[in-house]
Each structure stands twice: as C-alpha cells, then as structure tokens.
Design a protein around this motif. Sequence first.
Motif: not given
Length: 152
Positions: A64-65, A71-77, A81
């Motif tokens: 992710i990092v 992080p922007a791609y994964y953060g809101g997905n 979560h």
Amino acid sequence: MVLESLLAYLHLLAILTMVVFLASEAALCRSEWLNPKAVARLGKLDLIYGIAAVAVLASGVARIVWGVKGPAYYGGNWLLHAKVGIFVVIALISIKPTLTIRRWVKAQRAGAALPAEAEVRATRRLIMLQAHLLPLIPLAATFLARGFGGRG
C-alpha cells in the motif's frame, strides 16, 4: 516496477506460507493423531503460522505504502477494508488455539497427559474456522486488483 514485483512476491510468499502452516495445523490437530511429538510439532506450526500472518500484514502494508497504486487507491476501497476486516477476524479467532496449543506444549514438557478429546476437537474447530474464512481474502483481492470497490 521492480519494487512492485518484489513487494507482490513477498506478499504472495507470506500468504502461501500462512496457508500451508494453517492447513498443517488443521491436519495435525486431531486427538487420534496426538502424541507428545505431535503436540510439540503443533506448537512449532502455530508459531510459524503466526510469523507468516505478521509477514502477510507487513508486506500488505508495504504494498500500500510503496506500491505502484499507492495509499490513495487503496484507502477508499471497501474491498481493502473487507480484506483487512476478515484478516483481523481470523487473527482474533487464532488467539484461543494459539494459547491452547502453547498450554499443551508446556504441559507435555512437564510430563502431563495429552489434552482431552473434547478440547482437541474444540481447538481444531477454531483452526478450521480460520481455514474456511481465509479464502474470502483472495476473493476480495482479485476484485480489488481489477479496480472493483473504488469510489466513483
């Protein structure tokens, strides 16, 4: 691109290690197969399973990092979560079998009797629950990798 490939490799290697050692625990944790050496082996298997789980988490965070998508791609997905949520549930379920197996190993070293059949069955049931939840994580991962679950 080399870093992304190495991170993916490390993550996959950790996942496969985790699966192999969880499956080994499930196979060995049966009262009809339990003897002092099997109890000791269960302790080792569980330790490696735990180390592999930490490696899965660490390599996933590294992807992710430092990975290409970031992080922007994964953060809101929501699929990420969901993956992490299932992973946490599995980790929480694993606490009781780990503590139980450690107690068995300690008891065996002290010369105690083998664990009761009911306790072995209950421990195996929790190990099997983990094994049945685990395949949901790569299901979410395949959709996540193909762009599903994002906003917009």
